[in-house]
Design a protein around this motif. Sequence first.
Motif: not given
Length: 518
Positions: A86-95, A245-256
């Motif tokens: 759910i998170d993966f698809h719901r968080d998706a966006w194209i920057p 992804i702007f906060y790798p120390e908190l979220y690692g490589t989590r996309p979206g």
Amino acid sequence: MSEKANNLDETDAEVSTERVTNSGLGRYFDNTGHTIFDELVSPNKSNAFATVANPVFEIPTTSPSSFFDNDTLVNAEQFSEQPATIDFHRDAWIPSEHTRKVLRTIATSTPGGNALDREILTMPGLAIQDDMIDPIKEATFQFLGEDESSSRNVLTASDVTQDERGLRNLIHAGCYRGAVNLSGRLLAIYGQGFGKINHPSKHTPHSLQLWFTRLSLLTKLKQTELLENESKPFGNLDKPDMYFIFYPELYGTRPGSMASFSFRLLLAEIPSYYGKGKQAMDNLHKVLATVSRIIKNLESGQGEDGSQLKFDSGEEEDSLKLWNGRKCRTLISIVNCALGMKNYVLASEVLENLYSSIEWKREEAETLSSAIGRVHLALGDASAAEKKFSITRENPPNSKVVRELVDRGLMAVAQNAFQEALNCFQSASALDPSNVMLVNNIAVCLLYTGKLEAAVLLMESAMTRNPVKSLQESVILNLCTLYELHTTHSKQSKLHLLRQLNRYKGDSLDIGCLKLGI
């Protein structure tokens, strides 16, 4: 027409009649998961037929200006019980390309090794330092005295726990100004309080959801200047610090994106609330373009952002369902914006395309067709409206369908046949006696058929029978107008209404509806 408070369930499984009837601004409070922000309020919506000078008809919640609250027709948000999916698809966006480059640099650099340019940061803050006051308490003190004012018993930001639970309690109690005050306290914890606009601070999904709640409440309260100042720092939510992804120390490589899709719609629409409808329309079309691009990527076997990802067939189908639902929600926002600009032709065209592009269930299709008919009424095209309503004078009304009876009533109003309209609204009210909109419309019909005193008595009876539900801004405004038509000594009757507001309502109501010259 708007209900005092709705229990809004963000878990959008499928369309239901109750959701169609009760939805409101709560569409903005859905999130990527079940949170305390899920149960919020609906707004007072203006309608295409309303004027201030005279008592006006309430358009039922299937009208274009209130029915199309984005998640009423399409409820595609919940499609899986697997939180990660759910998170993966719901968080998706194209920057944007610039943001994509910045995020790529951050992802490939040593954490903390990059100096942050202020231009890539989102720097919001509160635009007011003092708490918002309770207008009902102030008016009660001014007109009824200290004793009456001291008897007021409503929640304030200091009366609840200083957390999300307290925020929810305030909202459920109809204390939206108190909720705004508490949201300010909670945002100050993130370094985003008063005077912090243009000061760097870190963002989290929680802080963004607090902003989402605050801006939605300011929209509900029609605090346009404050809304404009506090929403502008977010732009279109495309700066790099809006992505995990702007906060790798908190979220690692989590996309979206950390911001919910509903927050994007809210920010896109906000300019329309302070008189910049064209800007809002442009914003919404940009959101629509990105959503359409995501759908195209999914249909071509790619990930939402165009990356080469492998989905199983069920996951791909679920994601397409989600994003097609979001496309419909965006189109509905465009309709709302067009109606606010009184561009009924555009609204009608978008609705017609929406109606024909999806295979709706029967009840959904009838409700949507009815709403299109009401847009035609706003255009003054009664014959086109009649076709959309699927009613003719030769066929008797279905006495068990409130919507059809109301449609017939609105058609009769458009043709100045107020006795016929009265009969329709009364029949509908017999089926749905707790519907305040119908009581209001009956009262206005009574007025136009020369029964002013009966209209006043009807509305007063509704207020007495169910004050919590009946004490709504539009209904109070109509009743106060009837008082002015009925007698030159209307002030005492208005003060009686103020006493009821002091007793039964939270701090969200616009006291101007009493027409006391405050």
